[in-house]
Design an enzyme around this catalytic site. Sequence first.
Site, mmCIF file in Angstrom:
data_model
loop_
_atom_site.group_PDB
_atom_site.id
_atom_site.type_symbol
_atom_site.label_atom_id
_atom_site.label_comp_id
_atom_site.label_asym_id
_atom_site.label_seq_id
_atom_site.Cartn_x
_atom_site.Cartn_y
_atom_site.Cartn_z
ATOM 1 N N ASP A 1 -10.811 2.176 -2.960
ATOM 2 C CA ASP A 1 -11.299 1.984 -1.589
ATOM 3 C C ASP A 1 -12.818 2.020 -1.542
ATOM 4 O O ASP A 1 -13.410 1.783 -0.502
ATOM 5 C CB ASP A 1 -10.734 3.072 -0.670
ATOM 6 C CG ASP A 1 -9.357 2.693 -0.127
ATOM 7 O OD1 ASP A 1 -8.952 1.534 -0.299
ATOM 8 O OD2 ASP A 1 -8.693 3.564 0.457
ATOM 9 N N ASP B 1 0.830 -1.208 0.000
ATOM 10 C CA ASP B 1 0.000 0.000 0.000
ATOM 11 C C ASP B 1 0.866 1.260 0.000
ATOM 12 O O ASP B 1 2.074 1.214 0.277
ATOM 13 C CB ASP B 1 -0.901 -0.034 1.251
ATOM 14 C CG ASP B 1 -2.209 0.714 1.052
ATOM 15 O OD1 ASP B 1 -2.309 1.510 0.101
ATOM 16 O OD2 ASP B 1 -3.126 0.506 1.857
HETATM 17 C C1 GLA Z 1 -5.676 1.955 2.283
HETATM 18 C C2 GLA Z 1 -6.135 0.777 1.467
HETATM 19 C C3 GLA Z 1 -7.207 0.022 2.215
HETATM 20 C C4 GLA Z 1 -6.665 -0.433 3.541
HETATM 21 C C5 GLA Z 1 -6.162 0.757 4.326
HETATM 22 C C6 GLA Z 1 -5.448 0.322 5.589
HETATM 23 O O1 GLA Z 1 -6.664 2.925 2.379
HETATM 24 O O2 GLA Z 1 -6.576 1.177 0.221
HETATM 25 O O3 GLA Z 1 -7.648 -1.078 1.462
HETATM 26 O O4 GLA Z 1 -5.633 -1.353 3.329
HETATM 27 O O5 GLA Z 1 -5.253 1.540 3.568
HETATM 28 O O6 GLA Z 1 -4.976 1.384 6.313
#
Ligand code: GLA
Length: 728
Positions: A548, A478
């Site tokens: 997300d 990420d």
């Molecule tokens: C990002 C990712 C999510 C999750 C969060 C965790 O927003 O896109 O899917 O993994 O971080 O903090």
Amino acid sequence: MIIQDKTERLFTLQTRNTTYQFKADRNGVLLHTYYGPRIQGGDLSRLIRFADRGFSPNPNEVGDNRAYSLDTLPQEYSGSGAGDFRLSSLELELPDGSCVADLRYVDARQQSGKYTLEGLPAFFGSDSDADTLVVTLEDTAAQVRVELFYGVFEAYDLITRAVRIVNCGDTPVRLRRAASLCLDFPSANLDFITFDGGHVKERKPNRTHLRPGVQSVGSVRGISSHQHNPFVMLCQPGADEEHGICYGAALLYSGNFEAAVERCQFEDARLTMGIHPFHFCWKLEPGQVFTAPEAALVCSPAGFGQMSRQFHRAIRAHLLRDVWANRRKPVLVNSWEAFYFDYDHNRLLQLAKESAALGTELFVLDDGWFGHRDSDTSSLGDWWPNEEKLPGGLGALSKEINELGMEFGLWIEPEMVSENSRLYEEHPDWVLNPTGRPCTRGRCQLVLDYTREEVRDYIFHALQKVMDSANIAYLKWDMNRALTQVWSAALPSDRQGEVYHRYVLGVYDLLERVRQVNPNTLIEGCSGGGGRFDMGMLYYTPQIWCSDNTDAIDRLTIQYGTSFAYPPSTMGAHVSAVPNEQTGRSTPLETRGTVALSGTFGYEMVLGSLSDEEKALVVQQIAAYKESYDLIQTGDYYRLTAPSPDGAPTAWLHVSPDRRSALLCVVAGQTHAGPPFRLLKLQGLDPALQYRLTGDDTPWPGDVLMQAGYPLPMLNEYQSLRLWLKAE
Ligand code: GLA
């Protein structure tokens, strides 16, 4: 196929359906002569016309010939400061302070197979898949050479381009702009399509007719961004999914980019694409080389759909390198939307047990497992398990999960550090930030200086220790903030304009090392969902968390927009709980499944809290995913309708390469009383075959389904339909 006419200095790149041509004229200017539907060839410089145009100056070698101007001729790679006032591809700052780049042809060489680019993502291909042409240009006064690379993948109508710039002189030269792609069009009667949005609303197509002047999209966020994607299209005004000439251009790059089109004074147009010039200044010492990232072009003579399918096929076969690229990916369950930070070993194991019982295959432990991270304000950089939450660490947890018959996967965010962390305490100078300037936080975190090898080394070893401590089959990589105060303590002041690009090179370098040492680990890219959904990342991570936003109705638009360049097999898509966290909307579980099935499938919810009926549906969905995987992940994708929240249902079709089976997916948006009867015209079937549809005893001829249509049943709001078509 590359056809070179050495005497005429004419280069014709033929693919299955397209032709691309350029020619060095008698002055050594490399003229772009044609790109479009396949034609026999011949010297198309005859299409170019010459006229005396006021205020368009004439290069030295043509003397008083006022009809010859770099400002009016179609260029293959435009210079700057020498008489072409349209978008420039190359901008140099020379030791005497002058800023001129004026390129002339030197020579060309050809080789079988696809060129590679050290440290950068690129399509790959063997001698039988692709050919390479390298054309060298030179600015003799500046002593700078430019090598234009062309990769030709005939079967996919894919032409890749990359550029190497060499300082052949004995004093440093600065690059202010080094585009990867320059493409001139004889007519500006074109539409420009870009894929825009923001966090939780990525890649919505926007189409505008070219207006006079420059229009552009780009990113100066250090990542390719949620706001604009490094993929753009140009097309004839009437073009649609099935008709009209269209061009798709992608940059294989995950940092700052710019894609600009100019409608010029004589109604011609130019597209350039490359690293964004904001804060870009690369110092080339004598003998040094700069490589601009690869760009990829597909032209379709028959609408957007064909362009997309050619990109999809090429990406699957010649960009994704992972051992997982062509294997069925496990059905996953992810802890994020199930628990966020609120979990411990037992809660995780409970989720794993409930999920395993329904058939999920991979358990992904998302954010919150390391340091003392109970919220997003701490611990990034402290990559060791929180023993309070996870007694026995990841080893113990992964073992128990493996015993349930599931693989174990893990979330990491290796480019970041929290101020509240041991790593930051020990190395406050490892972040990007000019000395003495207050930092800007994003999600309460700072960005590590990935231009520095020691930083990457530290993270590599910390990460590898984690990898070695447990049986980890999957990593979610990420990246949750944009770059600001971009300055590296390790570089002198005259090299700070290199930091943005060196950062991206650093990310690629670390990803490559992690891949090499853990070749069987499936890596999913992520940047707050789809903030770094680009072909550069796909070279390292064969799938990327698409957004997300897990709301099934919003996802229709996000996945639709994403599909213009990227295949469904690369789009992370999960079923989550309702009401949806991002929109508050409730949609049927069936519909959430239909939408997520057209990506890399999984769940992101507490499956144990579902009713027995819903659990039975999850079991069915997992079976459906397994049954349809090959078709969805390796078949051809047809967008049948564009998502519209308040109109016709959104429909798409996956068709097997032999056209004998297909899966039709339909999702209704908002509905109103008294809806019209709808006939949905399918695409991509064999007109001569008879297809049997799920639940229908009488077969349908392919041509009827495509020309007359299929009568859609009345669907309630947000209801969905999945129908198999099997040829008899
Ligand atoms: C990002 C990712 C999510 C999750 C969060 C965790 O927003 O896109 O899917 O993994 O971080 O903090």
